[in-house]
Design a protein around this motif. Structure first.
Motif, PDB file in Angstrom:
ATOM      1  N   GLU A 277       1.316  -0.975  -0.406  1.00 38.35           N
ATOM      2  CA  GLU A 277      -0.007  -0.099  -0.065  1.00 38.35           C
ATOM      3  C   GLU A 277       0.947   1.383  -0.152  1.00 38.35           C
ATOM      4  O   GLU A 277       1.749   1.160   0.658  1.00 38.35           O
ATOM      5  CB  GLU A 277      -1.010  -0.152   1.193  1.00 38.35           C
ATOM      6  N   LEU A 278       0.334   2.869  -0.898  1.00 39.31           N
ATOM      7  CA  LEU A 278       1.221   4.078  -1.115  1.00 39.31           C
ATOM      8  C   LEU A 278       0.096   4.654   0.004  1.00 39.31           C
ATOM      9  O   LEU A 278      -0.873   4.997  -0.303  1.00 39.31           O
ATOM     10  CB  LEU A 278       0.580   3.565  -2.456  1.00 39.31           C
ATOM     11  N   PHE A 279       0.423   5.665   0.764  1.00 39.23           N
ATOM     12  CA  PHE A 279       0.137   6.408   1.669  1.00 39.23           C
ATOM     13  C   PHE A 279       0.678   7.716   1.752  1.00 39.23           C
ATOM     14  O   PHE A 279       2.073   7.662   1.456  1.00 39.23           O
ATOM     15  CB  PHE A 279       0.112   5.731   2.968  1.00 39.23           C
ATOM     16  N   MET A 280       0.213   8.505   1.027  1.00 43.70           N
ATOM     17  CA  MET A 280       0.266   9.938   1.365  1.00 43.70           C
ATOM     18  C   MET A 280      -0.818  10.796   2.427  1.00 43.70           C
ATOM     19  O   MET A 280      -2.550  10.728   1.871  1.00 43.70           O
ATOM     20  CB  MET A 280       0.400  10.470  -0.488  1.00 43.70           C
ATOM     21  N   TYR A 281      -0.942  11.980   2.966  1.00 44.32           N
ATOM     22  CA  TYR A 281      -1.766  12.683   3.314  1.00 44.32           C
ATOM     23  C   TYR A 281      -2.109  12.077   4.551  1.00 44.32           C
ATOM     24  O   TYR A 281      -3.302  12.274   4.612  1.00 44.32           O
ATOM     25  CB  TYR A 281      -3.155  13.283   2.454  1.00 44.32           C
ATOM     26  N   GLY A 282      -1.367  10.691   4.470  1.00 44.82           N
ATOM     27  CA  GLY A 282      -2.234   9.876   6.461  1.00 44.82           C
ATOM     28  C   GLY A 282      -3.257   8.786   5.303  1.00 44.82           C
ATOM     29  O   GLY A 282      -3.525   8.143   6.561  1.00 44.82           O
ATOM     30  N   VAL A 283      -3.373   8.891   4.087  1.00 47.25           N
ATOM     31  CA  VAL A 283      -4.325   8.069   3.920  1.00 47.25           C
ATOM     32  C   VAL A 283      -4.045   6.922   2.212  1.00 47.25           C
ATOM     33  O   VAL A 283      -2.866   7.259   1.521  1.00 47.25           O
ATOM     34  CB  VAL A 283      -5.178   8.626   3.085  1.00 47.25           C
ATOM     35  N   LEU A 284      -4.650   6.296   2.391  1.00 43.10           N
ATOM     36  CA  LEU A 284      -3.849   4.974   1.249  1.00 43.10           C
ATOM     37  C   LEU A 284      -4.758   5.627  -0.281  1.00 43.10           C
ATOM     38  O   LEU A 284      -5.476   6.500  -0.030  1.00 43.10           O
ATOM     39  CB  LEU A 284      -4.844   3.577   1.641  1.00 43.10           C
ATOM     40  N   VAL A 285      -3.609   5.911  -1.406  1.00 42.43           N
ATOM     41  CA  VAL A 285      -3.569   6.572  -2.223  1.00 42.43           C
ATOM     42  C   VAL A 285      -3.710   5.174  -3.491  1.00 42.43           C
ATOM     43  O   VAL A 285      -3.660   5.888  -4.097  1.00 42.43           O
ATOM     44  CB  VAL A 285      -2.562   8.099  -2.195  1.00 42.43           C
ATOM     45  N   GLY A 286      -2.934   4.351  -3.692  1.00 37.20           N
ATOM     46  CA  GLY A 286      -3.017   3.319  -3.887  1.00 37.20           C
ATOM     47  C   GLY A 286      -2.012   2.127  -3.578  1.00 37.20           C
ATOM     48  O   GLY A 286      -1.268   1.875  -2.746  1.00 37.20           O
ATOM     49  N   LYS A 287      -1.991   0.931  -4.702  1.00 37.26           N
ATOM     50  CA  LYS A 287      -1.533   0.249  -4.691  1.00 37.26           C
ATOM     51  C   LYS A 287       0.364  -0.512  -5.767  1.00 37.26           C
ATOM     52  O   LYS A 287      -0.649   0.278  -7.020  1.00 37.26           O
ATOM     53  CB  LYS A 287      -2.128  -0.994  -4.482  1.00 37.26           C
ATOM     54  N   ALA A 288       1.077  -0.969  -5.440  1.00 40.60           N
ATOM     55  CA  ALA A 288       2.073  -0.820  -6.846  1.00 40.60           C
ATOM     56  C   ALA A 288       1.648  -2.285  -7.081  1.00 40.60           C
ATOM     57  O   ALA A 288       1.331  -3.581  -6.798  1.00 40.60           O
ATOM     58  CB  ALA A 288       3.558  -1.273  -5.112  1.00 40.60           C
TER      59      ALA A 288
ATOM     60  N   LYS B  78      -1.548   1.502  -8.719  1.00 47.88           N
ATOM     61  CA  LYS B  78      -3.129   1.740  -9.090  1.00 47.88           C
ATOM     62  C   LYS B  78      -3.085   2.231  -8.360  1.00 47.88           C
ATOM     63  O   LYS B  78      -3.136   2.160  -7.025  1.00 47.88           O
ATOM     64  CB  LYS B  78      -3.326   0.401  -9.432  1.00 47.88           C
ATOM     65  N   HIS B  79      -4.563   2.886  -8.566  1.00 50.65           N
ATOM     66  CA  HIS B  79      -5.667   4.005  -7.545  1.00 50.65           C
ATOM     67  C   HIS B  79      -5.946   2.096  -6.799  1.00 50.65           C
ATOM     68  O   HIS B  79      -6.804   1.603  -6.863  1.00 50.65           O
ATOM     69  CB  HIS B  79      -6.369   4.013  -8.400  1.00 50.65           C
ATOM     70  N   ALA B  80      -6.014   2.816  -4.927  1.00 48.45           N
ATOM     71  CA  ALA B  80      -6.849   2.617  -4.117  1.00 48.45           C
ATOM     72  C   ALA B  80      -6.957   3.611  -3.246  1.00 48.45           C
ATOM     73  O   ALA B  80      -6.402   4.309  -3.012  1.00 48.45           O
ATOM     74  CB  ALA B  80      -5.629   1.568  -3.415  1.00 48.45           C
ATOM     75  N   ALA B  81      -8.228   2.794  -2.735  1.00 42.50           N
ATOM     76  CA  ALA B  81      -8.861   3.923  -1.701  1.00 42.50           C
ATOM     77  C   ALA B  81      -9.777   2.702  -0.326  1.00 42.50           C
ATOM     78  O   ALA B  81     -10.067   2.359  -0.537  1.00 42.50           O
ATOM     79  CB  ALA B  81      -9.829   4.688  -2.141  1.00 42.50           C
ATOM     80  N   ASN B  82      -9.142   3.601   0.804  1.00 43.29           N
ATOM     81  CA  ASN B  82     -10.063   2.671   1.944  1.00 43.29           C
ATOM     82  C   ASN B  82     -11.867   3.003   1.804  1.00 43.29           C
ATOM     83  O   ASN B  82     -11.843   4.071   0.870  1.00 43.29           O
ATOM     84  CB  ASN B  82      -9.796   3.135   3.340  1.00 43.29           C
ATOM     85  N   SER B  83     -12.725   1.757   2.055  1.00 47.63           N
ATOM     86  CA  SER B  83     -13.998   1.995   1.921  1.00 47.63           C
ATOM     87  C   SER B  83     -13.848   2.785   3.306  1.00 47.63           C
ATOM     88  O   SER B  83     -13.089   3.525   4.806  1.00 47.63           O
ATOM     89  CB  SER B  83     -14.067   0.705   2.609  1.00 47.63           C
ATOM     90  N   PHE B  84     -15.159   3.101   3.413  1.00 48.49           N
ATOM     91  CA  PHE B  84     -15.632   3.959   4.307  1.00 48.49           C
ATOM     92  C   PHE B  84     -16.530   3.980   5.597  1.00 48.49           C
ATOM     93  O   PHE B  84     -17.755   3.346   4.307  1.00 48.49           O
ATOM     94  CB  PHE B  84     -15.981   5.592   4.314  1.00 48.49           C
ATOM     95  N   GLU B  85     -17.152   4.487   6.277  1.00 47.36           N
ATOM     96  CA  GLU B  85     -18.866   3.576   7.051  1.00 47.36           C
ATOM     97  C   GLU B  85     -18.873   5.305   8.078  1.00 47.36           C
ATOM     98  O   GLU B  85     -18.175   5.385   8.624  1.00 47.36           O
ATOM     99  CB  GLU B  85     -18.795   2.570   7.729  1.00 47.36           C
ATOM    100  N   VAL B  86     -20.379   4.294   8.351  1.00 49.38           N
ATOM    101  CA  VAL B  86     -20.674   5.735   8.954  1.00 49.38           C
ATOM    102  C   VAL B  86     -20.521   5.348  10.362  1.00 49.38           C
ATOM    103  O   VAL B  86     -20.410   4.510  11.566  1.00 49.38           O
ATOM    104  CB  VAL B  86     -21.830   5.932   9.411  1.00 49.38           C
ATOM    105  N   GLY B  87     -19.137   6.661  11.534  1.00 49.28           N
ATOM    106  CA  GLY B  87     -19.261   5.967  13.110  1.00 49.28           C
ATOM    107  C   GLY B  87     -19.043   6.785  14.134  1.00 49.28           C
ATOM    108  O   GLY B  87     -20.401   7.950  13.351  1.00 49.28           O
ATOM    109  N   GLU B  88     -18.364   7.452  14.984  1.00 48.07           N
ATOM    110  CA  GLU B  88     -18.325   7.729  15.698  1.00 48.07           C
ATOM    111  C   GLU B  88     -18.281   9.452  15.397  1.00 48.07           C
ATOM    112  O   GLU B  88     -17.259   9.642  14.024  1.00 48.07           O
ATOM    113  CB  GLU B  88     -17.965   7.359  16.668  1.00 48.07           C
TER     114      GLU B  88
END
Length: 550
Positions: free
Chosen positions: A56-67, A83-93
C-alpha cells in the motif's frame, strides 16, 4: 519546509520532490538520506522504502494506491507501477472537535456589499437575462447585442487582433513561414462608453443548451439552478425569456424560487414568446423591462456588512503535484478562518473526495448528515461505473503529467480546500446553502460545472486553485485564481490573482498565506479589487445534467 523534498504527513511512505531530482542524487529528510533511482521531476513522488507488488501507498496519511510491481526505495511512482486504491468508509462516531484558528485580526473587519431583502449581502450587483430553454438563445443574443455595448459593459468583450497585418503579408505573396513569424498584437478593447448605471456591475446572459429534450429531472434541476442565480445575493433582478412549450416551465422556476426565498421580492420580468406573438414585440418588451430593472438596480449602493455574510465556493482545476501542499491547504486555512467568523464555505467536486470520505463523514455534525454524504458518494460512483467509468478515472492527462497519478492522491490534496472544521450540511445539486460553516455539495469534478453549481448554491466569492493554469470564471461571482507555484504565477499573471508558491519556497507559511487570501477576499467583496476573470469577462456557465460527469 525542506527546499528539495517534503513529506506531507508523518504516516506517508512517499516524499514529494520540490525540485527536479536526477538519477543518483542524494537527498535528506529528517536526518535520513535517500538515493534517487531514475529521475523524479518536481511535483512527483518517490517511495521511502522498497515496495512489493500489492504493497500500500500512503500520502496525506491516507491510502492512495497500491504497487503494481516492485518499486525500489528512491524511485518515482508512476501510472505504470502504481494503481489507484482507497479505503472504504462507514458512518462512525462523530469527531467534531477542531482547533479554531485565531481570528482576532478579522473580528471587527467588514466589507462593503449590496444588502438584499432576504438578509443576504452581495459582493456584486448584476442584472440577469435568462432563457428557460435553448430555443430562446438567439433572442438572448439579440438582447446582448442591443444592451451591453450601449450601456458601457462591453470592455474586453472581444479581443482586438491585428489581422490586417497578416492580410497585407498574404497579399504581398509571402509564404506561410513569414505569416507564422509575423509580429501581431492581441489586445483587449476598452469600453467605448461610460457606464450609464455605475452601481450595476453588469448584465449577464445565462445561455445554455437545456430546458427541453432531456429528462423531466434535468428540467427540474435546471430550474433549481436558475432559481439559485435569480435569488443570489449578487443579483438585483432578472429578465426571463420562455418559449412556452418546453419542459422547464415557468411554474417550475417559480416553485424553485419560492423554495429558496419564500418572500421573494426582487424585480422579475417573465416573457413567454408563444403568448406574446411576434418576435419583435418580445424583444421590445424585454429591452424595456430590463432597462427599468437596471434603473432599480442602480439605486442600490454598497454598505458595510460583517464577514459572516460571505459564502465562499472552493474549487480547483488544472491541479498539479503542488496544489495539495500549497494552494489547497492555504485556502483550507482561509475556510477555517471564515467558518470561525460565522461565514459559510462550500466544498464540492465529489469525484475528488474519493479516499477521504471517512474523514469528512466523521466530521459531519449529525449521523443523518454523514449518511446522506455516504449515499450521495456511493450513488454517484455507481452511476459512473455503470457506464464503464468510475472515480478512479478522474485525473486528467495534465494532472498525471504533473504528479497526480491516482484519483486518491488528487482527492486527498483537493480535500485540503475544506480545512478542518465540522461539516454542517450536505447538499445535493442544486440545493442552496442555508447553514453557516462547511457545506459539502454534490457536483462533478469538472471545473465549470462545479463552479456554476457552487454559485447557484450561494457562493458570492469563489477561490479557485490551479497548478497548470485556467481562465475559468463565472457570470455573477468573482472567481479568485490562486496558483500553487510561482512559475505558473509569473507565466500566466494575466489570469492568476494570487500566488502561493511562496509556501513551496519556504518564504510563507500556510497560515500566513490563508490570512493574506482572506484580506484579499475582503477587498474583492468590497469592490476594491477586480479579479482577472471579471476583468476578462470570463462568464463560464454550464448546468450539470445529472448523468455521469467527472
Amino acid at each position: 519546509m525542506n527546499h528539495t523534498v517534503t513529506k506531507v504527513h508523518p504516516d506517508d511512505n512517499v516524499l514529494v520532490a520540490l525540485t527536479n531530482l536526477e538519477d543518483g542524487n542524494k537527498v535528506s529528510y529528517n536526518g535520513e538520506e535517500y538515493t534517487i533511482i531514475g529521475k523524479v521531476p518536481a511535483k512527483h513522488k518517490f517511495v521511502t522504502r522498497d515496495l512489493l507488488p500489492g504493497d500500500e501507498l500512503f500520502m496525506y496519511g491516507v491510502l492512495v494506491g497500491k504497487a503494481q510491481s516492485f518499486i525500489p526505495r528512491g524511485s518515482a511512482i508512476t501510472t505504470a507501477n502504481v494503481k489507484h486504491a482507497a479505503n472504504s468508509f462507514e458512518v462512525g462516531e462523530r469527531k467534531l472537535d477542531w482547533q479554531k484558528p485565531d481570528v482576532s485580526k478579522f473580528t471587527n473587519k467588514t466589507f462593503l456589499g449590496f444588502h438584499r431583502a432576504d438578509g443576504k449581502v452581495g459582493t456584486a450587483n448584476y442584472w440577469l437575462v435568462i432563457p428557460l430553454v435553448f430555443c430562446e438563445n438567439r433572442n438572448i443574443e439579440v438582447l446582448h447585442e442591443a444592451l451591453v455595448n450601449e450601456l458601457g459593459y462591453g470592455r474586453n468583450q472581444n479581443k482586438k487582433v491585428e489581422v490586417s497585418r497578416l492580410i497585407d503579408i498574404y497579399k504581398k505573396g509571402k509564404n506561410i513561414t513569414e505569416i507564422l513569424n509575423a509580429d501581431i498584437s492581441v489586445e483587449g478593447e476598452e469600453a467605448k462608453k461610460q457606464r450609464l448605471f455605475p452601481n450595476v456591475d453588469g448584465i449577464k446572459f445565462l445561455t445554455h443548451e437545456g430546458g427541453c429534450g432531456g429528462t423531466r429531472q434535468d428540467a427540474q434541476a435546471l430550474c433549481g439552478l436558475l432559481a439559485g442565480y435569480i435569488t443570489h445575493s449578487n443579483v438585483a433582478g432578472a429578465t426571463i425569456l420562455s418559449l412556452g412549450c418546453q419542459n422547464a416551465q415557468v411554474e417550475i422556476l417559480q416553485e424553485e424560487i419560492k423554495k429558496r426565498d419564500n418572500n421573494f421580492s426582487k424585480p422579475l420580468y417573465i416573457l413567454e414568446q408563444q403568448k406574446i406573438g411576434k418576435e419583435t414585440d418580445l424583444i421590445s418588451q424585454a429591452i424595456k423591462q430590463t432597462f427599468a430593472g437596471l434603473v432599480y438596480a442602480n439605486s442600490l449602493e454598497r454598505k458595510p456588512a460583517p464577514l459572516n455574510k460571505i459564502c465562499i465556493g472552493l474549487e480547483c482545476g488544472g491541479s498539479d503535484g503542488f496544489s495539495g501542499i500549497s494552494a489547497n491547504p492555504a485556502i483550507g486555512y482561509t475556510s477555517d478562518l471564515l467558518v470561525a467568523l460565522g461565514g459559510s464555505v462550500i466544498l464540492a467536486e465529489f469525484p475528488e473526495l474519493c479516499g477521504v470520505e471517512q474523514n469528512l463523514s466523521d466530521r459531519c455534525i449529525t449521523t443523518d448528515t454523514a449518511k446522506r454524504f455516504g449515499n450521495l458518494m456511493h450513488a454517484y460512483n455507481e452511476k459512473a461505473k455503470a457506464v464503464g467509468s468510475g472515480f478512479d478515472m478522474n485525473p486528467s492527462p495534465g494532472n498525471i503529467k504533473d504528479g497526480l497519478i491516482t484519483d486518491a492522491i488528487k482527492s486527498a490534496g483537493a480535500a485540503k480546500k475544506g480545512g478542518t472544521s465540522p461539516v454542517t450540511d450536505v447538499l445535493d445539486y442544486p440545493e442552496m446553502v442555508t447553514r453557516p460553516g462547511l457545506n459539502l455539495l454534490c457536483t462533478p469534478g469538472n471545473d465549470v460545472e462545479s463552479t456554476t453549481a457552487e454559485v447557484g448554491s450561494g457562493a458570492n466569492i469563489v477561490l479557485f486553485t490551479t497548478g497548470l493554469g485556467t481562465p475559468t470564471g463565472n457570470p455573477i461571482t468573482p472567481v479568485i485564481k490562486i496558483s500553487s507555484n510561482t512559475i505558473l504565477y509569473n507565466k500566466m499573471h494575466d489570469i492568476i490573482d494570487i500566488n502561493t508558491g511562496t509556501i513551496i519556497e519556504g518564504t510563507e507559511t500556510i497560515e500566513q498565506a490563508g490570512e493574506r487570501i482572506l484580506d484579499y477576499i475582503i477587498k474583492v467583496a468590497s469592490g476594491e479589487i477586480e479579479v482577472s476573470a471579471v476583468r476578462h469577462l470570463q462568464n463560464d456557465f454550464i448546468p450539470w445534467k445529472r448523468g455521469v460527469s467527472l
